[in-house]
Scaffold this motif. Structure first.
Motif, PDB file in Angstrom:
ATOM      1  N   GLY A 190      17.973  -5.597  -5.208  1.00 41.53           N
ATOM      2  CA  GLY A 190      18.823  -4.903  -4.385  1.00 41.53           C
ATOM      3  C   GLY A 190      20.147  -5.274  -4.460  1.00 41.53           C
ATOM      4  N   ALA A 223      14.023  -0.736  -5.437  1.00 39.24           N
ATOM      5  CA  ALA A 223      14.428  -1.650  -4.557  1.00 39.24           C
ATOM      6  C   ALA A 223      15.792  -0.698  -3.767  1.00 39.24           C
ATOM      7  CB  ALA A 223      15.051  -2.731  -4.785  1.00 39.24           C
ATOM      8  N   TYR A 228      13.895   2.717  -2.218  1.00 38.30           N
ATOM      9  CA  TYR A 228      13.075   2.573  -0.891  1.00 38.30           C
ATOM     10  C   TYR A 228      13.447   1.201  -0.248  1.00 38.30           C
ATOM     11  CZ  TYR A 228      10.663   6.251  -3.582  1.00 38.30           C
ATOM     12  OH  TYR A 228      10.332   7.551  -4.160  1.00 38.30           O
ATOM     13  N   PRO A 229      14.532   1.012   0.592  1.00 33.12           N
ATOM     14  CA  PRO A 229      14.606  -0.275   1.044  1.00 33.12           C
ATOM     15  C   PRO A 229      13.914  -0.716   2.025  1.00 33.12           C
ATOM     16  CG  PRO A 229      16.523   1.296   1.724  1.00 33.12           C
ATOM     17  CD  PRO A 229      15.566   2.133   0.833  1.00 33.12           C
ATOM     18  N   ARG A 270       9.862  -5.819  -4.490  1.00 38.43           N
ATOM     19  CA  ARG A 270       8.717  -6.669  -5.060  1.00 38.43           C
ATOM     20  C   ARG A 270       7.513  -5.979  -5.530  1.00 38.43           C
ATOM     21  NH1 ARG A 270       8.539 -12.096  -2.245  1.00 38.43           N
ATOM     22  NH2 ARG A 270      10.626 -12.750  -1.363  1.00 38.43           N
ATOM     23  N   MET A 316       8.124 -11.385   2.790  1.00 43.38           N
ATOM     24  CA  MET A 316       8.103  -9.948   3.124  1.00 43.38           C
ATOM     25  C   MET A 316       7.948  -8.751   2.232  1.00 43.38           C
ATOM     26  SD  MET A 316      10.160  -8.352   6.291  1.00 43.38           S
ATOM     27  CE  MET A 316      11.030  -6.869   5.738  1.00 43.38           C
ATOM     28  N   PRO A 317       6.875  -8.031   2.081  1.00 49.92           N
ATOM     29  CA  PRO A 317       6.579  -7.163   1.142  1.00 49.92           C
ATOM     30  C   PRO A 317       7.790  -6.000   1.233  1.00 49.92           C
ATOM     31  CG  PRO A 317       4.506  -7.437   2.540  1.00 49.92           C
ATOM     32  CD  PRO A 317       5.605  -8.235   3.063  1.00 49.92           C
ATOM     33  N   THR A 318       8.071  -5.711   0.025  1.00 51.76           N
ATOM     34  CA  THR A 318       9.326  -4.682  -0.130  1.00 51.76           C
ATOM     35  C   THR A 318       8.830  -3.808  -1.282  1.00 51.76           C
ATOM     36  OG1 THR A 318      10.672  -5.997  -1.440  1.00 51.76           O
ATOM     37  CG2 THR A 318      11.084  -6.033   0.969  1.00 51.76           C
ATOM     38  N   ALA A 319       9.508  -2.821  -1.197  1.00 48.77           N
ATOM     39  CA  ALA A 319       9.356  -1.820  -2.472  1.00 48.77           C
ATOM     40  C   ALA A 319       9.751  -2.488  -3.756  1.00 48.77           C
ATOM     41  CB  ALA A 319       9.966  -0.450  -2.369  1.00 48.77           C
ATOM     42  N   SER A 356      12.134 -10.909  -5.305  1.00 46.87           N
ATOM     43  CA  SER A 356      13.065 -11.477  -4.181  1.00 46.87           C
ATOM     44  C   SER A 356      14.577 -11.166  -4.351  1.00 46.87           C
ATOM     45  CB  SER A 356      12.557 -12.940  -3.882  1.00 46.87           C
ATOM     46  OG  SER A 356      12.848 -13.659  -5.171  1.00 46.87           O
ATOM     47  N   TRP A 385       6.813 -10.820  -8.521  1.00 45.27           N
ATOM     48  CA  TRP A 385       6.748 -10.727  -6.817  1.00 45.27           C
ATOM     49  C   TRP A 385       7.760 -11.664  -6.455  1.00 45.27           C
ATOM     50  CZ3 TRP A 385       4.574  -7.581  -3.504  1.00 45.27           C
ATOM     51  CH2 TRP A 385       4.505  -7.989  -1.934  1.00 45.27           C
TER      52      TRP A 385
END
Length: 146
Positions: A58, A142, A145-146, A6, A1-4, A55, A50
């Motif tokens: 956070g 991370a 911007y969660p 990553r 899943m794309p996150t800030a 992964s 990535w």
């Protein structure tokens, strides 16, 4: 899943993947950087950022230092393997091996030779510090911007 995290890791390791081969240029034979080195390094950097560092983002800034060092180690291992594999393919196309097992085992000999050729304290410091910086940048985005 794309996150800030990553995305930040992929972008940070994109820059890292561009910077490290330029620092390693004098260590290549005759001081010439192969044409495939920078694009390969950028792709490996993005993938490591990535999948490996992003992964794990956070978990705090102390963990980010470890994540950055893990990413730097993964980047280094993949680059040494891929460059050695490319050299093995070139040698096998010139029929320098007696069989496929000779070619496969030579990949590891080429990795060992490449590792000893690139054993330079300045390069090691650049790889480690760059990985730590990338890990901290990833953690910052991370958390922010969660």
């Amino acid at each position: 899943m794309p996150t800030a995290g990553r995305l930040a890791a992929a972008l940070a390791f994109f820059i890292y993947g561009w910077y490290i081969p330029l620092q390693a240029t004098p260590l290549f034979p005759e001081g010439n950087l192969p044409g495939y080195a920078v694009p390969l390094s950028i792709v490996v950097g993005i993938l490591v950022g990535w999948m490996v560092v992003g992964s794990r983002a956070g978990r705090g800034y102390i963990a980010a230092i470890g994540n950055g060092l893990t990413g730097a180690a993964a980047y280094t291992l993949w680059m040494v393997f891929l460059i050695s594999f490319y050299d093995m393919i070139r040698k096998s196309l010139r029929r320098l091996y007696d069989g496929p097992m000779d070619a496969i085992t030579d990949v590891f000999n080429l990795m060992l030779k490449l590792g000893t050729d690139f054993y330079d304290i300045n390069l090691i410091i650049n790889v480690a510090v760059g990985g730590i910086i990338c890990g901290l940048i990833t953690e910052y985005f991370a958390k922010r911007y969660p």
